[in-house]
Design a protein around this motif. Sequence first.
Motif, mmCIF file in Angstrom:
data_model
loop_
_atom_site.group_PDB
_atom_site.id
_atom_site.type_symbol
_atom_site.label_atom_id
_atom_site.label_comp_id
_atom_site.label_asym_id
_atom_site.label_seq_id
_atom_site.Cartn_x
_atom_site.Cartn_y
_atom_site.Cartn_z
ATOM 1 N N ARG A 41 0.825 -1.213 0.000
ATOM 2 C CA ARG A 41 0.000 0.000 0.000
ATOM 3 C C ARG A 41 0.860 1.264 0.000
ATOM 4 O O ARG A 41 0.510 2.261 -0.629
ATOM 5 N N ALA A 42 1.996 1.228 0.704
ATOM 6 C CA ALA A 42 2.899 2.377 0.737
ATOM 7 C C ALA A 42 3.451 2.696 -0.652
ATOM 8 O O ALA A 42 3.733 3.855 -0.967
ATOM 9 N N LEU A 43 3.590 1.663 -1.473
ATOM 10 C CA LEU A 43 4.057 1.860 -2.852
ATOM 11 C C LEU A 43 2.940 2.359 -3.765
ATOM 12 O O LEU A 43 3.198 2.760 -4.895
ATOM 13 N N GLY A 44 1.696 2.302 -3.269
ATOM 14 C CA GLY A 44 0.562 2.701 -4.094
ATOM 15 C C GLY A 44 -0.007 1.567 -4.919
ATOM 16 O O GLY A 44 -0.741 1.786 -5.882
ATOM 17 N N ILE A 45 0.319 0.342 -4.532
ATOM 18 C CA ILE A 45 -0.174 -0.841 -5.242
ATOM 19 C C ILE A 45 -1.558 -1.196 -4.711
ATOM 20 O O ILE A 45 -1.788 -1.206 -3.492
ATOM 21 N N GLU A 46 -2.479 -1.474 -5.617
ATOM 22 C CA GLU A 46 -3.835 -1.871 -5.237
ATOM 23 C C GLU A 46 -3.800 -3.246 -4.563
ATOM 24 O O GLU A 46 -3.137 -4.159 -5.045
ATOM 25 N N VAL A 47 -4.506 -3.371 -3.464
ATOM 26 C CA VAL A 47 -4.572 -4.640 -2.733
ATOM 27 C C VAL A 47 -6.017 -5.117 -2.702
ATOM 28 O O VAL A 47 -6.931 -4.339 -2.400
ATOM 29 N N THR A 48 -6.203 -6.364 -3.036
ATOM 30 C CA THR A 48 -7.517 -6.992 -2.897
ATOM 31 C C THR A 48 -7.351 -8.217 -2.012
ATOM 32 O O THR A 48 -6.364 -8.937 -2.133
ATOM 33 N N ARG A 49 -8.287 -8.393 -1.092
ATOM 34 C CA ARG A 49 -8.190 -9.516 -0.159
ATOM 35 C C ARG A 49 -8.795 -10.770 -0.766
ATOM 36 O O ARG A 49 -9.839 -10.726 -1.422
ATOM 37 N N GLY A 50 -8.118 -11.890 -0.550
ATOM 38 C CA GLY A 50 -8.607 -13.166 -1.039
ATOM 39 C C GLY A 50 -7.608 -14.250 -0.699
ATOM 40 O O GLY A 50 -6.529 -13.982 -0.170
ATOM 41 N N ASP A 51 -7.986 -15.472 -0.998
ATOM 42 C CA ASP A 51 -7.151 -16.613 -0.629
ATOM 43 C C ASP A 51 -7.326 -17.708 -1.665
ATOM 44 O O ASP A 51 -8.445 -17.954 -2.125
ATOM 45 N N LEU A 52 -6.242 -18.361 -2.025
ATOM 46 C CA LEU A 52 -6.316 -19.465 -2.983
ATOM 47 C C LEU A 52 -7.164 -20.617 -2.459
ATOM 48 O O LEU A 52 -7.662 -21.422 -3.242
#
Length: 200
Positions: A41-52
């Motif tokens: 997030r600090a890099l500005g990368i989008e994060v989506t929560r999930g799990d394989l």
Amino acid sequence: MTILVVGGTGELGGRVAGLLHQQGKEVRCLVRPGSDDKRLRALGIEVTRGDLTDPAGLPAACAGITAVVATATVIGRRLAGARRPTIHEVDEVGMTALVSAADQADVERFVGGPEAISRNEAVAIAEQATGRTFKTRHLPRAAARLGMRLLARPNDALASIFGTGLLQDLVESRSDDSALRLRGITPTAASEFIRSQSLG
């Protein structure tokens, strides 16, 4: 072009996500609930929560994605003592569900990590997970087979390392990408994909 990195909080996935972001690519990372995503997030990368291990959430993660870079594996957590999930649940069933979700989302490219790792890579994973230093030596085939059998139930991660070493000693390792090709997805080696992104 948006690239989904699966395993972005891991060592390899984090490097891949960071490198692609530095090159100006739009990056989304699939991150397990409870994982520390502050660096992403600090890099500005989008994060989506999930799990394989939860296939229901994978189609949303793949929506609008052009390429998937899958670096996630459970072996490090298993070596560190986690009892769940198993290698089968993540590296086999979970990755299959990810390929299916990518297929449904019309993802153009799927980049997976190598199916086999070298003995030095296996030792590095074990050292990182346990905090111990290991010497690399050639393990006799009989000892590798015995190690696999003895560790199959209590520690599938270590059993997999024994199995990988044995497999590489017996046959030349080749990636089987037929499951991707059958779905019309062009598989690409991770190093080739990253190199192509830096040139483009």
